[in-house]
Design a protein around this motif. Structure first.
Motif, PDB file in Angstrom:
ATOM      1  N   ASP A   1       0.440 -19.594  -8.684  1.00 60.07           N
ATOM      2  CA  ASP A   1       1.584 -19.294  -7.991  1.00 60.07           C
ATOM      3  C   ASP A   1       2.847 -18.465  -8.846  1.00 60.07           C
ATOM      4  OD1 ASP A   1       3.300 -20.431  -6.127  1.00 60.07           O
ATOM      5  OD2 ASP A   1       4.042 -22.160  -7.873  1.00 60.07           O
ATOM      6  N   VAL A   2       2.329 -17.513  -8.995  1.00 51.57           N
ATOM      7  CA  VAL A   2       3.557 -16.081  -9.350  1.00 51.57           C
ATOM      8  C   VAL A   2       3.467 -15.089  -8.495  1.00 51.57           C
ATOM      9  CG1 VAL A   2       1.963 -16.789 -11.757  1.00 51.57           C
ATOM     10  CG2 VAL A   2       1.537 -14.848 -10.063  1.00 51.57           C
ATOM     11  N   GLU A   3       4.255 -14.766  -8.660  1.00 47.58           N
ATOM     12  CA  GLU A   3       4.854 -13.466  -8.092  1.00 47.58           C
ATOM     13  C   GLU A   3       4.472 -12.197  -8.692  1.00 47.58           C
ATOM     14  OE1 GLU A   3       9.460 -12.722  -8.174  1.00 47.58           O
ATOM     15  OE2 GLU A   3       9.340 -15.346  -7.466  1.00 47.58           O
ATOM     16  N   VAL A   4       3.606 -11.345  -7.978  1.00 46.64           N
ATOM     17  CA  VAL A   4       3.062 -10.469  -8.119  1.00 46.64           C
ATOM     18  C   VAL A   4       3.235  -8.988  -7.536  1.00 46.64           C
ATOM     19  CG1 VAL A   4       0.839  -9.471  -8.302  1.00 46.64           C
ATOM     20  CG2 VAL A   4       0.518 -11.501  -8.919  1.00 46.64           C
ATOM     21  N   ALA A   5       3.712  -7.953  -8.097  1.00 48.83           N
ATOM     22  CA  ALA A   5       4.063  -7.076  -7.243  1.00 48.83           C
ATOM     23  C   ALA A   5       2.598  -5.181  -7.594  1.00 48.83           C
ATOM     24  CB  ALA A   5       5.008  -6.044  -6.963  1.00 48.83           C
ATOM     25  N   ALA A   6       2.133  -4.554  -7.000  1.00 47.85           N
ATOM     26  CA  ALA A   6       1.521  -3.548  -7.379  1.00 47.85           C
ATOM     27  C   ALA A   6       1.344  -2.257  -6.491  1.00 47.85           C
ATOM     28  CB  ALA A   6      -0.569  -4.174  -6.820  1.00 47.85           C
ATOM     29  N   ILE A   7       1.744  -1.337  -7.038  1.00 48.63           N
ATOM     30  CA  ILE A   7       1.772  -0.203  -6.037  1.00 48.63           C
ATOM     31  C   ILE A   7       1.174   0.792  -6.903  1.00 48.63           C
ATOM     32  CG2 ILE A   7       3.833   1.618  -5.964  1.00 48.63           C
ATOM     33  CD1 ILE A   7       6.069  -0.400  -6.586  1.00 48.63           C
ATOM     34  N   VAL A   8       0.168   1.395  -6.120  1.00 49.08           N
ATOM     35  CA  VAL A   8      -0.310   2.554  -6.469  1.00 49.08           C
ATOM     36  C   VAL A   8      -0.138   3.980  -5.587  1.00 49.08           C
ATOM     37  CG1 VAL A   8      -2.872   3.390  -6.412  1.00 49.08           C
ATOM     38  CG2 VAL A   8      -2.397   0.593  -6.947  1.00 49.08           C
ATOM     39  N   PHE A   9      -0.363   4.724  -5.872  1.00 45.07           N
ATOM     40  CA  PHE A   9      -0.272   5.935  -5.376  1.00 45.07           C
ATOM     41  C   PHE A   9      -1.780   7.377  -5.380  1.00 45.07           C
ATOM     42  CE2 PHE A   9       4.593   4.969  -6.253  1.00 45.07           C
ATOM     43  CZ  PHE A   9       5.358   6.022  -4.875  1.00 45.07           C
ATOM     44  N   SER A  10      -1.992   8.162  -4.204  1.00 44.02           N
ATOM     45  CA  SER A  10      -3.385   7.677  -4.533  1.00 44.02           C
ATOM     46  C   SER A  10      -3.066   9.633  -4.980  1.00 44.02           C
ATOM     47  CB  SER A  10      -4.050   7.950  -3.128  1.00 44.02           C
ATOM     48  OG  SER A  10      -3.122   8.906  -2.379  1.00 44.02           O
ATOM     49  N   SER A  11      -3.798  10.128  -5.704  1.00 42.63           N
ATOM     50  CA  SER A  11      -4.172  11.817  -5.517  1.00 42.63           C
ATOM     51  C   SER A  11      -3.145  12.745  -4.696  1.00 42.63           C
ATOM     52  CB  SER A  11      -5.634  12.890  -5.972  1.00 42.63           C
ATOM     53  OG  SER A  11      -5.858  12.076  -4.744  1.00 42.63           O
ATOM     54  N   SER A  12      -3.229  12.582  -3.685  1.00 39.91           N
ATOM     55  CA  SER A  12      -2.615  13.177  -2.304  1.00 39.91           C
ATOM     56  C   SER A  12      -0.840  12.684  -2.386  1.00 39.91           C
ATOM     57  CB  SER A  12      -3.642  12.790  -1.123  1.00 39.91           C
ATOM     58  OG  SER A  12      -3.194  11.553  -0.535  1.00 39.91           O
ATOM     59  N   GLY A  13      -0.610  11.782  -2.980  1.00 36.87           N
ATOM     60  CA  GLY A  13       0.587  10.722  -3.063  1.00 36.87           C
ATOM     61  C   GLY A  13       0.915  10.244  -1.880  1.00 36.87           C
ATOM     62  N   ARG A  14      -0.432   9.272  -1.404  1.00 34.25           N
ATOM     63  CA  ARG A  14       0.253   8.206  -0.555  1.00 34.25           C
ATOM     64  C   ARG A  14       0.083   7.113  -1.104  1.00 34.25           C
ATOM     65  NH1 ARG A  14      -4.706   6.361   4.263  1.00 34.25           N
ATOM     66  NH2 ARG A  14      -3.730   5.092   4.924  1.00 34.25           N
ATOM     67  N   LEU A  15       1.234   6.028  -0.644  1.00 30.86           N
ATOM     68  CA  LEU A  15       1.411   4.926  -1.160  1.00 30.86           C
ATOM     69  C   LEU A  15       0.690   3.368  -1.167  1.00 30.86           C
ATOM     70  CD1 LEU A  15       3.913   2.882  -2.914  1.00 30.86           C
ATOM     71  CD2 LEU A  15       4.419   2.916  -1.022  1.00 30.86           C
ATOM     72  N   PHE A  16       0.440   3.311  -1.636  1.00 31.39           N
ATOM     73  CA  PHE A  16      -0.507   1.966  -1.693  1.00 31.39           C
ATOM     74  C   PHE A  16       0.018   0.572  -2.151  1.00 31.39           C
ATOM     75  CE2 PHE A  16      -3.508   4.595  -0.775  1.00 31.39           C
ATOM     76  CZ  PHE A  16      -3.695   4.374  -0.158  1.00 31.39           C
ATOM     77  N   GLU A  17       0.535  -0.843  -2.009  1.00 30.71           N
ATOM     78  CA  GLU A  17       1.010  -1.838  -2.286  1.00 30.71           C
ATOM     79  C   GLU A  17       1.128  -3.281  -1.596  1.00 30.71           C
ATOM     80  OE1 GLU A  17       5.173  -2.217   0.142  1.00 30.71           O
ATOM     81  OE2 GLU A  17       5.354  -1.171  -1.840  1.00 30.71           O
ATOM     82  N   PHE A  18       1.094  -3.953  -2.931  1.00 30.66           N
ATOM     83  CA  PHE A  18       1.070  -5.385  -2.716  1.00 30.66           C
ATOM     84  C   PHE A  18       2.761  -6.115  -3.253  1.00 30.66           C
ATOM     85  CE2 PHE A  18      -0.084  -9.688  -4.426  1.00 30.66           C
ATOM     86  CZ  PHE A  18      -0.682  -9.963  -2.996  1.00 30.66           C
TER      87      PHE A  18
END
Length: 209
Positions: free
Chosen positions: A40-57
């Motif tokens: 029950d915590v707030e979690v945020a994850a941000i990932v950029f690929s080598s090509s600059g594409r964004l992935f987040e949660f």
């Protein structure tokens, strides 16, 4: 047979690197989701690929910007707190140095006044005696120089006054010579009048008192 330890380094093969990225990225985002649900915590994850594409949660997808703003605010507060703590520590260290300096000066002053001499050793007393003698010599030298300067000033003032006195005497003598050189004017009788350019005695004026 156990699995050997995997050495973490960049995967040179581009295809293998991309496959590994896809698998680990999915596992990372999954673990982030599980952590938010289980704890029950707030979690945020941000990932950029080598090509600059964004992935987040984000545990609350609509508040990613709010979470980033909250993170920045907390980091700024933490930075300010760290800076304030460092400044406080530096100020305290400076205070200790100043306090030690003041105590040393007070102790030295008392020694010069002949106080608190019992704790001093023979060498320290000799050093203090030499310091006092040097101070006395310096004071006498300064006193003598001040007296010489004052005497020079008095001599200069005396010379100026003498010159002024000679100038005044010279002007007075010149004025006296000028007065003596002028022709004497006849004295005018108080009872003589000038009528029509001729002096007339008051004896010829009727009613003259």
């Amino acid at each position: 047979m156990g699995r050997g330890k995997v050495v973490l380094k960049r995967i040179e093969n581009k295809i293998n690197r991309q496959v590994t990225f896809s698998k680990r990225r999915g596992g990372l985002l999954k673990k982030a989701h599980e952590l938010s649900v289980l704890c029950d915590v707030e979690v945020a994850a941000i990932v950029f690929s080598s090509s600059g594409r964004l992935f987040e949660f984000c545990s609350t997808p609509s508040s990613m910007l709010k979470m980033i703003a909250r993170y920045r605010s907390l980091k700024n507060d933490e930075s300010k707190a760290t800076t304030s703590a460092n400044e406080t520590q530096n100020n305290y260290q400076e205070y200790l140095k100043l306090k030690a300096g003041v105590e040393y000066l007070e102790h030295s002053r008392n020694n010069l006044l002949g106080e608190d001499l019992q704790p001093l050793s023979i060498n320290e007393l000799e050093q203090l005696e030499n310091q006092v003698e040097m101070s006395v010599k310096q004071i006498r030298s300064t006193k003598m120089q001040v007296m010489i300067d004052q005497q020079c000033d008095l001599n200069c003032k005396e010379q100026i006054l003498q010159d002024a006195n000679r100038n005044l005497r010279k002007k007075a003598q010149e004025a006296l010579i000028t007065v003596e050189a002028e022709p004497s004017q006849p004295a005018i009788n108080d009872r003589t009048l000038q009528i029509g350019g001729s002096p007339v005695s008051n004896a010829f004026i009727p009613g003259w008192i």
